[in-house]
Design a protein around this motif. Structure first.
Motif, PDB file in Angstrom:
ATOM      1  N   SER A 230       0.821  -1.215   0.000  1.00  0.00           N
ATOM      2  CA  SER A 230       0.000   0.000   0.000  1.00  0.00           C
ATOM      3  C   SER A 230       0.854   1.263   0.000  1.00  0.00           C
ATOM      4  N   MET A 231       2.074   1.158   0.508  1.00  0.00           N
ATOM      5  CA  MET A 231       2.983   2.305   0.545  1.00  0.00           C
ATOM      6  C   MET A 231       3.839   2.406  -0.717  1.00  0.00           C
ATOM      7  N   GLY A 232       3.497   1.590  -1.701  1.00  0.00           N
ATOM      8  CA  GLY A 232       4.177   1.691  -2.985  1.00  0.00           C
ATOM      9  C   GLY A 232       5.344   0.758  -3.175  1.00  0.00           C
ATOM     10  N   LYS A 233       5.614  -0.150  -2.240  1.00  0.00           N
ATOM     11  CA  LYS A 233       6.724  -1.087  -2.383  1.00  0.00           C
ATOM     12  C   LYS A 233       6.305  -2.292  -3.233  1.00  0.00           C
ATOM     13  N   GLU A 234       7.259  -2.845  -3.957  1.00  0.00           N
ATOM     14  CA  GLU A 234       7.042  -4.117  -4.632  1.00  0.00           C
ATOM     15  C   GLU A 234       7.364  -5.219  -3.623  1.00  0.00           C
ATOM     16  N   VAL A 235       6.399  -6.069  -3.337  1.00  0.00           N
ATOM     17  CA  VAL A 235       6.523  -7.032  -2.234  1.00  0.00           C
ATOM     18  C   VAL A 235       6.569  -8.465  -2.746  1.00  0.00           C
ATOM     19  N   THR A 236       7.549  -9.220  -2.264  1.00  0.00           N
ATOM     20  CA  THR A 236       7.652 -10.652  -2.558  1.00  0.00           C
ATOM     21  C   THR A 236       7.639 -11.431  -1.257  1.00  0.00           C
ATOM     22  N   MET A 237       6.747 -12.421  -1.162  1.00  0.00           N
ATOM     23  CA  MET A 237       6.698 -13.323  -0.012  1.00  0.00           C
ATOM     24  C   MET A 237       7.134 -14.708  -0.497  1.00  0.00           C
ATOM     25  N   PHE A 238       8.166 -15.249   0.135  1.00  0.00           N
ATOM     26  CA  PHE A 238       8.735 -16.537  -0.266  1.00  0.00           C
ATOM     27  C   PHE A 238       8.372 -17.570   0.789  1.00  0.00           C
ATOM     28  N   PHE A 239       7.482 -18.503   0.442  1.00  0.00           N
ATOM     29  CA  PHE A 239       6.966 -19.488   1.392  1.00  0.00           C
ATOM     30  C   PHE A 239       7.780 -20.778   1.302  1.00  0.00           C
ATOM     31  N   THR A 240       8.305 -21.189   2.440  1.00  0.00           N
ATOM     32  CA  THR A 240       9.153 -22.377   2.459  1.00  0.00           C
ATOM     33  C   THR A 240       8.835 -23.246   3.665  1.00  0.00           C
ATOM     34  N   PHE A 241       9.053 -24.545   3.557  1.00  0.00           N
ATOM     35  CA  PHE A 241       8.773 -25.526   4.604  1.00  0.00           C
ATOM     36  C   PHE A 241       7.376 -25.328   5.195  1.00  0.00           C
ATOM     37  N   TRP A 242       7.240 -25.124   6.513  1.00  0.00           N
ATOM     38  CA  TRP A 242       5.923 -25.073   7.146  1.00  0.00           C
ATOM     39  C   TRP A 242       5.098 -23.903   6.629  1.00  0.00           C
ATOM     40  N   LEU A 312      -3.934  -6.769  -4.026  1.00  0.00           N
ATOM     41  CA  LEU A 312      -3.005  -5.641  -4.069  1.00  0.00           C
ATOM     42  C   LEU A 312      -1.835  -5.890  -5.019  1.00  0.00           C
ATOM     43  N   GLY A 313      -1.607  -7.152  -5.344  1.00  0.00           N
ATOM     44  CA  GLY A 313      -0.498  -7.480  -6.238  1.00  0.00           C
ATOM     45  C   GLY A 313       0.750  -7.958  -5.525  1.00  0.00           C
ATOM     46  N   VAL A 314       0.608  -8.401  -4.261  1.00  0.00           N
ATOM     47  CA  VAL A 314       1.745  -8.974  -3.552  1.00  0.00           C
ATOM     48  C   VAL A 314       2.146 -10.277  -4.259  1.00  0.00           C
ATOM     49  N   LYS A 315       3.423 -10.412  -4.539  1.00  0.00           N
ATOM     50  CA  LYS A 315       3.931 -11.595  -5.233  1.00  0.00           C
ATOM     51  C   LYS A 315       4.201 -12.707  -4.222  1.00  0.00           C
ATOM     52  N   MET A 316       3.510 -13.829  -4.365  1.00  0.00           N
ATOM     53  CA  MET A 316       3.686 -14.973  -3.478  1.00  0.00           C
ATOM     54  C   MET A 316       4.404 -16.089  -4.233  1.00  0.00           C
ATOM     55  N   VAL A 317       5.530 -16.534  -3.695  1.00  0.00           N
ATOM     56  CA  VAL A 317       6.356 -17.553  -4.356  1.00  0.00           C
ATOM     57  C   VAL A 317       6.485 -18.773  -3.445  1.00  0.00           C
ATOM     58  N   ALA A 318       6.176 -19.943  -3.976  1.00  0.00           N
ATOM     59  CA  ALA A 318       6.330 -21.196  -3.234  1.00  0.00           C
ATOM     60  C   ALA A 318       7.674 -21.823  -3.578  1.00  0.00           C
ATOM     61  N   CYS A 319       8.418 -22.215  -2.559  1.00  0.00           N
ATOM     62  CA  CYS A 319       9.723 -22.850  -2.748  1.00  0.00           C
ATOM     63  C   CYS A 319       9.525 -24.276  -3.264  1.00  0.00           C
ATOM     64  N   THR A 320       9.981 -24.554  -4.461  1.00  0.00           N
ATOM     65  CA  THR A 320       9.749 -25.864  -5.068  1.00  0.00           C
ATOM     66  C   THR A 320      10.515 -26.979  -4.355  1.00  0.00           C
ATOM     67  N   MET A 321      11.686 -26.649  -3.820  1.00  0.00           N
ATOM     68  CA  MET A 321      12.440 -27.661  -3.076  1.00  0.00           C
ATOM     69  C   MET A 321      11.658 -28.081  -1.832  1.00  0.00           C
ATOM     70  N   SER A 322      11.096 -27.106  -1.108  1.00  0.00           N
ATOM     71  CA  SER A 322      10.314 -27.413   0.090  1.00  0.00           C
ATOM     72  C   SER A 322       9.042 -28.169  -0.265  1.00  0.00           C
ATOM     73  N   PRO A 335      -4.303 -20.554  -6.472  1.00  0.00           N
ATOM     74  CA  PRO A 335      -4.044 -20.450  -7.920  1.00  0.00           C
ATOM     75  C   PRO A 335      -3.079 -19.352  -8.343  1.00  0.00           C
ATOM     76  N   ASN A 336      -2.952 -18.275  -7.562  1.00  0.00           N
ATOM     77  CA  ASN A 336      -2.092 -17.169  -7.997  1.00  0.00           C
ATOM     78  C   ASN A 336      -0.671 -17.249  -7.453  1.00  0.00           C
ATOM     79  N   VAL A 337      -0.325 -18.373  -6.857  1.00  0.00           N
ATOM     80  CA  VAL A 337       1.026 -18.558  -6.318  1.00  0.00           C
ATOM     81  C   VAL A 337       2.000 -18.847  -7.451  1.00  0.00           C
ATOM     82  N   ASN A 338       3.174 -18.216  -7.391  1.00  0.00           N
ATOM     83  CA  ASN A 338       4.258 -18.500  -8.337  1.00  0.00           C
ATOM     84  C   ASN A 338       5.167 -19.571  -7.744  1.00  0.00           C
TER      85      ASN A 338
END
Length: 358
Positions: A230-242, A312-322, A335-338
């Motif tokens: 919301s403050m104008g940052k490009e945000v990436t969340m990287f989900f791994t393991f649990w 909002l367009g937050v980029k969510m990335v799933a760790c393929t190794m995990s 469905p929108n997870v990268n």
């Protein structure tokens, strides 16, 4: 033709470009910079509704994203606003694997039959990237190498690595359960300033590793992510393991798993609404209590925060190794997870001035 019935695939993109059609890329700017369809305009999904004035109403709009889910949502938004829109199914990931067009980010260069070849099948992230980096150090400028991997997240990892290192990807192609990537080493002197422009680095992004599968910690991560976006940052969340449990799709089909995979699935939460809390969980009672308190205090539930972050367009990335370790298939996630690995995440941290581990 009625656009509700028209079905087009991403592999039709080159034909659409030749016909002069309007093509809209709704991925994030970094994804667009790494590679895109020639002539495509970039408006991220999270910004689309407030930037509709940039989309021509007198033309049919062909929309694509990385894998097809964000573009379908974008096409729906456009239709609701009286645009004629068609989703290009399967997304740029498929186009990237089959097209040699310069607009895709991969140059038309003859593949050297004597190129260095590396077999890395079965090797998990970040192993393939380490092998690529090591092999590139042995090559001279202009020489090529090919690496074969089975980790499909490496497709985006190597794109980010090549962009950062200044080398060129000539092929990034998935066949069956294997991925073939051909790279060419570039002269470091020409990488620095090929067009005579001075590059000024600006860091205004936010990245976070979501390792925890606790509801309260996941909620905190999405609150921060939504606030940063919301403050104008490009945000990436990287989900791994649990943390992968946070982005599970409650509507995902039931999978017929066996052995340890089945045991893992039975022991892990089915979706964000089933996550425990980190303290005072009390066999699930604490989770119900905190949900009740959140509702009374008008605090959005975790599932609602995930939805808002996505919008909002937050980029969510799933760790393929995990995912492989935790026996989680791609269609079990939202469905929108990268999908990607450490290279994808580190590529985004280069543009971030806020990095968190939760």
């Amino acid at each position: 033709m009625n656009n509700d019935k028209e079905i087009r695939n991403i592999n039709d993109a080159d034909e659409l470009v030749r016909q002069g059609e309007f093509i809209l890329d709704v991925r994030e700017p970094l994804e667009y910079e790494i590679g895109h369809i020639s002539s495509a305009q970039n408006i991220p999904l999270g910004e689309l509704e407030r930037r509709l004035a940039e989309v021509p109403k007198d033309r049919k709009i062909y929309v694509y994203c990385q894998r097809g889910s964000r573009s379908q949502k974008a096409a729906d938004i456009l239709k609701q606003n009286s645009f004629e829109a068609v989703n290009l199914e399967n997304g740029f990931a498929s186009y990237n694997q089959t097209s040699d067009d310069a607009g895709s980010g991969h140059k038309k260069t003859r593949l050297d039959p004597d190129r260095m070849k590396i077999e890395a099948s079965g090797l998990q992230c970040p192993g393939p990237l380490i092998k690529v980096n090591s092999a590139m150090e042995q090559l001279n400028s202009g020489e090529q190498m090919e690496i074969i991997v089975t980790d499909f997240g490496f497709s985006t990892d190597v794109e980010a690595w090549a962009k950062k290192s200044g080398n060129t990807i000539l092929r990034n192609e998935r066949t069956g359960d294997k991925l073939s990537v051909v790279l060419q080493k570039n002269n470091p002197q020409t990488i620095k300033n090929s067009e005579g422009h001075q590059m000024v680095e600006t860091k205004d992004g936010a990245t976070m590793v979501v390792f925890s599968g606790d509801m309260d910690k996941a909620l905190a991560s999405f609150i921060i992510a939504a606030g940063a976006k919301s403050m104008g940052k490009e945000v990436t969340m990287f989900f791994t393991f649990w943390g992968l449990n946070v982005i599970k799709d409650p509507k995902a089909p039931v999978k017929n798993k066996k052995g340890l995979d089945k045991a893992f699935s039975m022991m892990m939460p089915k979706s964000a609404s089933k996550l425990p809390i980190s303290n005072m969980n009390m066999f699930g009672l604490g989770q119900k209590m905190i949900k009740y308190v959140m509702q009374k205090k008008k605090v959005d539930a975790l599932s609602e925060m995930i939805k808002k972050a996505d919008e909002l367009g937050v980029k969510m990335v799933a760790c393929t190794m995990s995912m492989d370790i935790m026996a989680i298939d791609s269609d079990e996630l939202l469905p929108n997870v990268n999908f990607g690995g450490v290279g994808t995440y580190l590529g985004d941290t280069e543009n971030a001035n806020l990095n968190l581990f939760i």
